[in-house]
Write an enzyme that holds these catalytic residues in place. Structure first.
Site, PDB file in Angstrom:
ATOM      1  N   ASP A 366       0.827  -1.216   0.000  1.00  0.00           N
ATOM      2  CA  ASP A 366       0.000   0.000   0.000  1.00  0.00           C
ATOM      3  C   ASP A 366       0.856   1.259   0.000  1.00  0.00           C
ATOM      4  OD1 ASP A 366      -1.951  -1.828   0.207  1.00  0.00           O
ATOM      5  OD2 ASP A 366      -2.790  -1.136   2.089  1.00  0.00           O
ATOM      6  N   CYS A 411      -0.683   3.370 -12.681  1.00  0.00           N
ATOM      7  CA  CYS A 411      -0.903   3.028 -11.280  1.00  0.00           C
ATOM      8  C   CYS A 411      -2.133   3.817 -10.878  1.00  0.00           C
ATOM      9  CB  CYS A 411       0.337   3.324 -10.434  1.00  0.00           C
ATOM     10  SG  CYS A 411       1.125   4.915 -10.759  1.00  0.00           S
ATOM     11  N   SER A 412      -2.029   4.642  -9.851  1.00  0.00           N
ATOM     12  CA  SER A 412      -3.160   5.493  -9.492  1.00  0.00           C
ATOM     13  C   SER A 412      -2.998   6.866 -10.139  1.00  0.00           C
ATOM     14  CB  SER A 412      -3.286   5.623  -7.977  1.00  0.00           C
ATOM     15  OG  SER A 412      -4.437   6.354  -7.625  1.00  0.00           O
ATOM     16  N   ALA A 413      -1.865   7.537  -9.818  1.00  0.00           N
ATOM     17  CA  ALA A 413      -1.598   8.850 -10.414  1.00  0.00           C
ATOM     18  C   ALA A 413      -0.884   8.732 -11.756  1.00  0.00           C
ATOM     19  CB  ALA A 413      -0.766   9.698  -9.459  1.00  0.00           C
ATOM     20  N   GLY A 414      -0.184   7.604 -11.975  1.00  0.00           N
ATOM     21  CA  GLY A 414       0.540   7.423 -13.229  1.00  0.00           C
ATOM     22  C   GLY A 414       1.927   8.016 -13.225  1.00  0.00           C
ATOM     23  N   ILE A 415       2.502   8.223 -12.041  1.00  0.00           N
ATOM     24  CA  ILE A 415       3.863   8.782 -11.986  1.00  0.00           C
ATOM     25  C   ILE A 415       4.792   8.002 -11.054  1.00  0.00           C
ATOM     26  CG2 ILE A 415       3.281  11.128 -12.697  1.00  0.00           C
ATOM     27  CD1 ILE A 415       3.159  11.945  -9.773  1.00  0.00           C
ATOM     28  N   GLY A 416       4.274   7.446  -9.960  1.00  0.00           N
ATOM     29  CA  GLY A 416       5.123   6.785  -8.969  1.00  0.00           C
ATOM     30  C   GLY A 416       5.527   5.387  -9.392  1.00  0.00           C
ATOM     31  N   ARG A 417       4.637   4.434  -9.206  1.00  0.00           N
ATOM     32  CA  ARG A 417       4.924   3.051  -9.607  1.00  0.00           C
ATOM     33  C   ARG A 417       5.094   2.950 -11.125  1.00  0.00           C
ATOM     34  NH1 ARG A 417       0.457  -0.117  -5.817  1.00  0.00           N
ATOM     35  NH2 ARG A 417       0.477   1.410  -4.139  1.00  0.00           N
ATOM     36  N   GLN A 455       7.952   9.187  -7.845  1.00  0.00           N
ATOM     37  CA  GLN A 455       7.280  10.148  -6.975  1.00  0.00           C
ATOM     38  C   GLN A 455       7.972  10.363  -5.638  1.00  0.00           C
ATOM     39  OE1 GLN A 455       3.228   8.958  -6.678  1.00  0.00           O
ATOM     40  NE2 GLN A 455       2.454  10.989  -6.194  1.00  0.00           N
TER      41      GLN A 455
END
Length: 481
Positions: A366, A411-417, A455
């Site tokens: 998470d 991913c969720s925002a599209g930058i971290g994972r 991120q």
């Protein structure tokens, strides 16, 4: 009209063509500043930087002025510090090289690190043959229609062969290619040993402080704001994916960005986890861009937070219609750390159908990063094998890049994972190809396309460790290290 393997623009100043008795220093400096200023208006040059070649081959005292040389190097240092990657002083005459402290007079600490004196014959060690300007040594033809000639034109439209500068090209060359500062696994291990975690975090902080080299006007427009999952995660106008126009559609916007891969233009589309109201846009994009494979690195819900909408039919045999694209779940293969779903797409307007593979990685915690890179790298391997298999199945119908159409990664925002996954793919592809890589350069370039990719400092540090873990598994590092 060339770039180096990293995509940097190449500028050339030819000392042999300078005649101090004919042209004052201010004219040379004005021309140089104007040309470089025009060059860095290019998004590609902002992204990849400049290599400046100070060509002294064949020059002598009648072409040389110490004061002018100082001013040129100070101009580069002062006006273009963030863009200047390297200065090569080529073919410096003996009187310039000895005593050696003459060079020191021209340089100050920060710039000195980036400046090298090389002989003409040694240039290939710094730039491949096909990247070398053809006019080294002062053999520079005049281009009658070139704006640089017009700038330097003398009376009656005549041009003296003085202070000619090669204009810097503005063509696109942004793919990830091996750079001069790439490291082999042993060097990467030593680099990490020197920096430790705190030093790597500091290296990431340097990247984080760099402002994105573009604008976000489309993402920020009132009509499009509701299509962004997070108000502070926006798309650069320069690299955003545009949906193909449709009747009665007000906007071509989707929060998605083209991202280059290793030796591949537009290898990925980095995007946010689709929202309920953007499912139709998402599948339109997949269809428009001939996407074969979708990589999802998050669960739809983590903890008590909604990370991504359920934008595909979850159960085998399930079907949903999103806009004019009908999606059928044909099969789900459950693996320990990921699910692989085979989807069939039907375009209800053209009656065409296609297959898309959907890979969902399930073992990213998470918060933070995976405790081991093994499962993520194995997942990456499965994704790449499937992409190759699907490209091969296209046969002669596919005429684009041999590695296929863009792969959608989110991913969720599209930058971290998303950024972490793409950075690992690029670095490991380069490692496999040439045996070396550079995490910093890879992430820096990636952030010029999908702003804010990677991120957190933890994700950046994870990239280093994941690469070393992979290198060890491949026998590229001793097991005791």
């Amino acid at each position: 009209s060339v770039r180096d393997p990293t995509g940097a623009s190449i500028a050339l100043y030819t000392a042999k063509l300078h005649h101090p008795n004919k042209t004052g220093n201010h004219v040379v400096l004005q021309a140089l500043f104007y040309l470089l200023d025009r060059a860095v208006e290019s998004f590609e040059t902002q992204r990849n930087g400049l290599v400046f070649i100070y060509d002294m081959a064949g020059s002598n005292y009648t072409n040389f002025e110490l004061d002018l040389s100082k001013k040129i190097l100070n101009l580069l240092k002062g006006a273009f510090p963030a863009r200047l990657k390297k200065v090569l002083i080529v073919g410096a005459p003996v009187w310039f090289r000895v005593p050696y402290n003459l060079l020191s007079l021209l340089l100050k600490e920060k710039l000195r690190e980036r400046v090298q004196m090389v002989k003409m014959a040694e240039l290939r060690q710094h730039l491949p043959r096909d990247c070398l300007p053809q006019h080294l040594g002062g053999l520079l033809p005049l281009d009658a229609s070139g704006w640089n000639q017009q700038l330097l034109a003398g009376q009656n439209g005549r041009v003296d062969p003085v202070d000619e500068l090669v204009g810097i090209p503005l063509e696109d060359s942004s793919i990830h290619v091996p750079g001069s500062e790439a490291m082999r696994p042993q060097e990467l291990l030593a680099h990490l040993g020197r920096l430790q975690r705190s030093g790597v975090y500091q290296e990431y902080e340097e990247l984080r402080r760099e402002a994105p080299p573009g604008t976000f006007h489309c993402s920020q427009s009132a009509y499009n704001q509701e299509k962004n999952r997070y108000g502070d995660v926006l798309c650069l106008d320069q690299t955003r994916v545009r949906l193909k126009p449709r009747r009665n559609e007000r906007s071509d916007y989707i929060n998605a960005s083209f991202m280059d891969g290793y030796k591949q233009k537009n290898a990925y589309i980095g995007t946010q986890g689709p929202l309920d109201r953007t499912y139709g846009d998402f599948w339109r994009m997949v269809w428009d861009q001939n996407v074969l494979l979708i990589v999802m690195t998050t669960r739809t819900d983590e903890g008590s937070r909604r990370k991504c909408g359920q934008y595909w039919p979850l159960e085998e045999g399930g079907q949903e219609v999103y806009g004019h694209i009908a999606v059928v779940n044909q099969r789900v293969d459950h693996h320990t750390h990921y699910n692989h779903t085979t989807l069939e797409l039907h375009n209800t307007e053209t009656c065409e159908q296609r297959h898309v593979s959907h890979f969902q990685y399930l073992s990213w915690p998470d918060y933070g990063v995976p405790t081991s890179a093994v499962t993520l790298i194995d997942f990456l391997g499965a994704v790449k094998r499937q992409q190759r298999k699907m490209v091969k199945a296209l046969g002669p119908h596919w005429t684009g890049h041999s590695l296929g159409p863009p792969m959608v990664v989110h991913c969720s925002a599209g930058i971290g994972r998303t950024g972490t996954f793409c950075a690992l793919d690029i670095c490991l592809s380069q490692l496999q190809d040439v045996g070396s890589l550079n995490v910093f350069q890879t992430v820096r370039r990636m952030r010029t396309q999908r702003a804010f990719s990677i991120q957190t400092p933890e994700q950046y540090y994870f990239c280093y460790n994941a690469i070393l873990e992979h290198a060890q598994r491949q026998g590229l590092l001793p097991s005791n290290q």
